[in-house]
Design an enzyme around this catalytic site. Structure first.
Site, mmCIF file in Angstrom:
data_model
loop_
_atom_site.group_PDB
_atom_site.id
_atom_site.type_symbol
_atom_site.label_atom_id
_atom_site.label_comp_id
_atom_site.label_asym_id
_atom_site.label_seq_id
_atom_site.Cartn_x
_atom_site.Cartn_y
_atom_site.Cartn_z
ATOM 1 N N GLN A 1 0.839 -1.201 0.000
ATOM 2 C CA GLN A 1 0.000 0.000 0.000
ATOM 3 C C GLN A 1 0.874 1.252 0.000
ATOM 4 O OE1 GLN A 1 -0.286 -2.574 2.061
ATOM 5 N NE2 GLN A 1 -2.401 -3.066 2.569
ATOM 6 N N ARG A 2 0.344 2.312 -0.569
ATOM 7 C CA ARG A 2 1.124 3.541 -0.729
ATOM 8 C C ARG A 2 1.688 4.041 0.604
ATOM 9 N NH1 ARG A 2 1.046 7.110 -4.963
ATOM 10 N NH2 ARG A 2 -0.829 6.084 -5.794
#
Length: 243
Positions: free
Chosen positions: A133-134
């Site tokens: 995830q970012r």
């Protein structure tokens, strides 16, 4: 590929860690162990392979856990530390479960990291699966040290994020701690009609421009294991010489 055909078997236990935000602290890691895992972890500590000052009955919070765990080094020339990275939903954890001959029908997003040790072609592979995830990607660099092989997983059906995944890979390859580390790219989800072929993915990633390391792109379908074993065979053939 049937499960009986694979040469990968679970060699030791896996560890799952979730990163959470604590008041006045930048990052905290939660390590949850069942009773058997706790016993095995204590064995590692007594064997001087892992040093932790205190363990509670079932789980504990500790700042700096990442720096402690990354000091878990191999004692054998036939041990490799593999770093498994890629964007979220690329199929990293599914590949990890395939390597460990585990059920892949129920896979949840990795909020922190997973560690599994598997045996493949006579090599012990310590595989670190890091969430994609970012918000987690800035923490990737905490795991670069002592990496023997970098494995990068791409969702070949996600055309909209090809530029994003290309950028993230380029950033990894520019990091000093990963300089010269062999690269295996899994071109995943080849079973989907919208998936790009591995040759086209290689062009998007600019793999043909790489000059400072050996690399390989392997088409695969993580959900049924197609191509996963072949990727691990390449890893074992291209292991770096231990100094």
């Amino acid at each position: 590929m049937n499960r009986s055909d694979r040469q990968c078997h679970v060699l030791s236990f896996d560890i799952s860690v979730t990163m959470v935000t604590m008041p006045h602290q930048q990052c905290c890691c939660v390590l949850k162990l069942n009773c058997l895992q706790e016993v095995l972890l204590k064995v590692l500590i007594q064997d001087h392979r892992l040093h932790i000052s205190k363990i509670s009955d079932c789980d504990f919070y500790t700042m700096g856990l990442l720096s402690i765990l990354k000091k878990l080094r191999s004692n054998s020339e036939r041990e490799l530390r593999l770093l498994l990275l890629g964007l979220d939903n690329a199929g990293k954890t599914t590949i990890l479960k395939q390597l460990a001959s585990e059920d892949v029908t129920q896979v949840t997003p990795t909020a922190g990291f997973n560690i599994k040790s598997v045996l493949s072609n006579g090599f012990k592979l310590n595989v670190w699966d890091i969430g994609g995830q970012r918000k987690i990607r800035p923490y990737w660099r905490n795991y670069f040290e002592n990496t023997d092989i970098l494995i990068y997983v791409v969702d070949c059906s996600d055309h909209h994020r090809l530029e994003e995944t290309s950028y993230e890979l380029a950033e990894l390859l520019q990091d000093e701690k990963l300089r010269g580390v062999p690269l295996l790219v899994y071109a995943n989800k080849q079973d989907l009609a919208s998936a790009l072929p591995s040759s086209e993915v290689a062009q998007h990633l600019g793999l043909h421009l790489i000059r400072d390391r050996t690399w390989q792109i392997q088409a695969c379908v993580a959900t049924d294991g197609t191509g996963v074993k072949e990727g691990m065979e390449w890893v074992c053939k291209n292991m770096p010489i231990k100094k």
